[in-house]
Design a protein around this motif. Structure first.
Motif, short mmCIF file in Angstrom:
data_model
loop_
_atom_site.label_atom_id
_atom_site.label_comp_id
_atom_site.label_asym_id
_atom_site.label_seq_id
_atom_site.Cartn_x
_atom_site.Cartn_y
_atom_site.Cartn_z
N ARG A 1 -8.11 -1.11 -5.61
CA ARG A 1 -8.32 -2.52 -5.27
C ARG A 1 -9.55 -2.97 -5.86
O ARG A 1 -9.59 -4.33 -6.41
CB ARG A 1 -8.43 -2.67 -3.71
CG ARG A 1 -7.18 -2.13 -2.99
CD ARG A 1 -7.16 -1.96 -1.60
NE ARG A 1 -6.09 -1.41 -1.09
CZ ARG A 1 -4.91 -2.49 -0.59
NH1 ARG A 1 -5.00 -3.64 -0.44
NH2 ARG A 1 -3.65 -1.87 -0.08
N HIS B 1 1.82 2.22 4.29
CA HIS B 1 0.93 3.13 4.53
C HIS B 1 1.34 4.04 5.62
O HIS B 1 1.94 3.46 6.68
CB HIS B 1 -0.47 2.79 4.90
CG HIS B 1 -1.68 3.61 4.54
ND1 HIS B 1 -2.11 4.36 5.60
CD2 HIS B 1 -2.39 3.93 3.71
CE1 HIS B 1 -3.07 5.21 5.26
NE2 HIS B 1 -3.42 4.96 4.05
N LYS C 1 -4.58 -6.55 3.75
CA LYS C 1 -5.52 -5.49 3.80
C LYS C 1 -6.41 -5.51 2.62
O LYS C 1 -6.26 -6.28 1.48
CB LYS C 1 -4.47 -4.25 3.38
CG LYS C 1 -5.34 -2.88 3.28
CD LYS C 1 -4.64 -1.40 3.11
CE LYS C 1 -5.60 -0.40 3.24
NZ LYS C 1 -5.01 0.95 3.16
N ASP D 1 0.90 -1.15 0.13
CA ASP D 1 -0.07 0.18 0.11
C ASP D 1 1.03 1.17 -0.01
O ASP D 1 1.65 1.47 1.12
CB ASP D 1 -0.90 0.01 1.40
CG ASP D 1 -1.89 1.05 1.11
OD1 ASP D 1 -1.91 2.14 0.73
OD2 ASP D 1 -3.32 0.82 1.67
N ASP D 2 0.76 2.01 -1.12
CA ASP D 2 1.52 3.31 -1.29
C ASP D 2 3.04 3.01 -1.53
O ASP D 2 4.00 3.94 -1.02
CB ASP D 2 1.51 4.18 0.14
CG ASP D 2 -0.02 4.57 0.22
OD1 ASP D 2 -0.68 4.47 -0.75
OD2 ASP D 2 -0.21 4.96 1.45
N CYS E 1 -6.45 4.03 -2.50
CA CYS E 1 -6.54 2.84 -2.27
C CYS E 1 -7.70 1.92 -2.67
O CYS E 1 -7.74 0.99 -3.16
CB CYS E 1 -6.29 2.68 -0.62
SG CYS E 1 -4.73 3.38 0.02
N GLN F 1 -8.03 0.38 7.81
CA GLN F 1 -6.47 0.71 7.25
C GLN F 1 -5.66 -0.35 7.81
O GLN F 1 -4.40 -0.76 7.41
CB GLN F 1 -5.86 2.02 7.41
CG GLN F 1 -6.65 3.00 6.99
CD GLN F 1 -6.04 3.15 5.27
OE1 GLN F 1 -5.32 2.39 4.81
NE2 GLN F 1 -6.64 4.14 4.49
N HIS G 1 -9.70 -3.39 2.52
CA HIS G 1 -10.23 -1.95 2.39
C HIS G 1 -11.14 -1.64 1.64
O HIS G 1 -11.48 -0.52 0.73
CB HIS G 1 -8.93 -1.07 2.15
CG HIS G 1 -8.92 0.44 2.45
ND1 HIS G 1 -8.72 1.42 1.69
CD2 HIS G 1 -9.66 0.86 3.77
CE1 HIS G 1 -8.84 2.51 2.38
NE2 HIS G 1 -9.52 2.32 3.81
N SER H 1 1.79 -2.37 -6.23
CA SER H 1 1.65 -1.60 -4.91
C SER H 1 0.04 -1.09 -5.30
O SER H 1 -0.13 -1.10 -6.75
CB SER H 1 2.31 -0.34 -4.77
OG SER H 1 1.62 0.61 -3.79
N ASP H 2 -0.89 -0.57 -4.71
CA ASP H 2 -1.99 -0.19 -5.20
C ASP H 2 -2.25 1.10 -5.78
O ASP H 2 -3.07 1.39 -6.46
CB ASP H 2 -3.26 -0.08 -3.93
CG ASP H 2 -2.69 0.71 -2.87
OD1 ASP H 2 -1.54 1.29 -2.86
OD2 ASP H 2 -3.45 0.89 -1.60
#
Length: 518
Positions: free
Chosen positions: A59, A177, A103, A15-16, A55, A126, A105, A326-327
């Motif tokens: 996804r 994140h 994750k 993530d990120d 995010c 998160q 989300h 990564s997202d």
């Protein structure tokens, strides 16, 4: 005659995680030897783009293979209807064991929890870095330990129990994140050296659309104390009010004004720092941010190494398609920013490393344009499963195997819907990225999503030459010398929106350069 074994599919997503924070991409920031193995033993893809740089929508696009106006997950406040078809459901029907850990989300509760998976354990919201709760089919349970290590453990356990059945595993890390809580084993990284400052850190946002200057994503003024591991502010901090971030109050670290002094204390060591120079304080915050971020990344690299070692030890490496991504992308101080949301390159571009010895050449690279809606049809293609006609992406398999079709569309579409939210102030926009040029339309309009604030700003166009101007510092939408290119990119935008069924907010017949009132 024995049928060839269908490959396992191991999809690892963080993530990120910015591409520049993977050493295989040559960013010069850190060393990620296990992630680099995927590039060395497979392909490093250099032109993978997110269709909505935030995010939850990203996804949904990955899982469903559809753009967000189709799957209806357009913002952080929208949730995925789990009755919709998704790639896990198709692979499960095709005989794959399916699992997702980490994750999610995409919402909680019976209407939004994962469906299509034989096994799942996902963090609510998160997620937490330490002793995180996990939602499972049996209910919520807290698992002691560090989230990145726990998610890796769950993934390893799932693969161990799959036996001879092919598996589809989504290993979804919470990291890196915000607020970048790293494991103590990585506390020594960057302890005695500084992270290089991006050359655009002090960007003044001249020659750009108004949205760039309006965004509240600056390292020097928009991070909170918890992001940076700082406590006990004294001095200028007293003039900064509270924000509610993720349900708990925190305070923004203020931009130091001339004549002001501030003292901050580092939570880990108790070390105090006093500043009276605005630039020195901004650079201090950048170093705190980046060192925490990169240390958090390092646990992901550790986990990838454990997953790859498992495949080697079980003799599964040859028969497993391994993907790391990564997202979305992330700003690491470029233009003075952190976070994502924008269609500018650091946010738009996703890392994409893929290894499959049976079909992908070791050490290969590609700059053919790919999008995250292409992931689902790629999984189905490698699994030998049919791709349903609702899927809007296209299988990347020929691109990954070095035989790009002549009709491959070298264009990526992006749309960000969360207009002028209270925390980040990013404005709504959409556009297209081609091999060289990028066109962005800032339509600056609230389309009814929650959390938007009123904004009186006219729409604007931006056109960038990403080859001559890789940092995207000069908007050429007003440049008569680029009028033909503007019109060509506008036609590409119109064609893509018509193709995928998205509704434009611009009028191509009256579109002109710079601010407009269409």
């Amino acid at each position: 005659m024995t049928e060839p074994r269908r490959p396992n599919i191991l999809f690892i997503m963080s993530d990120d995680h910015a591409s520049r924070a993977i050493s295989a991409y040559g960013g010069g920031l850190n060393r990620t030897p296990n992630l680099d193995r995927l590039a060395t033993e497979g392909m490093r893809h250099d032109a993978t783009y997110v269709t909505n740089s935030i995010c939850t929508p990203s996804r949904a696009a990955i899982l469903c293979g559809t753009y967000n106006h189709v799957n209806c997950v357009t913002t952080l406040d929208t949730r995925l209807d789990n009755r919709l078809p998704n790639v896990a459901k198709h692979l499960r029907a095709a005989g794959y064991r399916t699992g997702i850990f980490g994750k999610w989300h995409l919402g909680e509760g019976p209407a939004h929890q994962p469906t299509g998976f034989d096994e799942w354990a996902v963090v609510p919201g998160q997620g937490e870095y330490w002793d995180p709760p996990f939602d499972t089919p049996e209910g919520r349970r807290k698992v002691p330990g560090y989230a990145t290590d726990i998610i890796t453990d769950m993934s390893l356990d799932f693969m161990e129990r799959c036996g001879d059945a092919p598996f589809f595993l989504m290993c979804h890390h919470k990291a890196p994140h915000r607020n970048w809580q790293y494991h103590p084993r990585h506390a020594g990284l960057w302890a005695d050296e500084d992270v290089p400052l991006p050359e655009t850190f002090d960007d003044d946002y001249a020659n750009r659309a108004a949205a760039a200057a309006a965004a509240r994503m600056r390292v020097r003024s928009d991070m909170v104390y918890n992001d940076l591991g700082l406590v006990q502010p004294e001095g200028a901090a007293a003039r900064v009010g509270e924000l509610l971030i993720g349900g708990w109050p925190d305070r923004k670290v203020p931009e130091l004004m001339p004549g002001e002094t501030i003292t901050v204390t580092c939570a880990e060591t108790g070390e105090r720092h006093t500043f009276d120079d605005p630039q020195a304080f901004a650079i201090f915050r950048y170093q705190r941010y980046m060192k925490r971020y990169l240390r958090t990344v390092q646990a992901i690299d550790d986990g990838v190494g454990r997953l790859l070692d498992f495949l080697d030890e079980r003799g599964l490496a040859e028969d497993t398609l391994v993907i790391y991504t990564s997202d979305q992308g992330f700003f690491l101080g470029e233009h003075g920013w952190f976070d994502k949301r924008f269609m500018y390159e650091e946010s738009l571009r996703m890392p994409f490393l893929v290894r499959y010895p049976a079909g992908i050449s070791a050490g290969s690279t590609s700059r053919d344009i790919a999008c995250n809606v292409d992931f689902a049809p790629t999984f189905l293609d490698y699994a030998g499963a049919p791709c349903p006609n609702y899927v809007q992406g296209r299988s990347l398999r020929p691109v990954l195997e070095g035989r790009t079709p002549d009709d491959w569309e070298q264009i990526a579409y992006h749309r960000y819907w969360m207009h002028n939210d209270v925390f980040h102030g990013a404005w709504a926009h959409y556009g297209v990225r081609g091999p060289r040029y990028k066109l962005i339309y800032w339509y600056n309009k609230d389309l009814g999503q929650a959390g938007a604030r009123p904004l009186d700003a006219p729409p604007e166009w931006e056109l960038f030459d990403c080859e001559a101007d890789p940092h995207e510092l000069l908007n050429r939408a007003d440049d008569p010398a680029h009028a033909e290119i503007f019109d060509r990119m506008l036609a590409a935008l119109d064609a893509r929106m018509a193709q995928i069924g998205d509704i434009p907010e611009h009028d191509s017949a009256t579109a002109r350069r710079g601010p407009q009132a269409t």
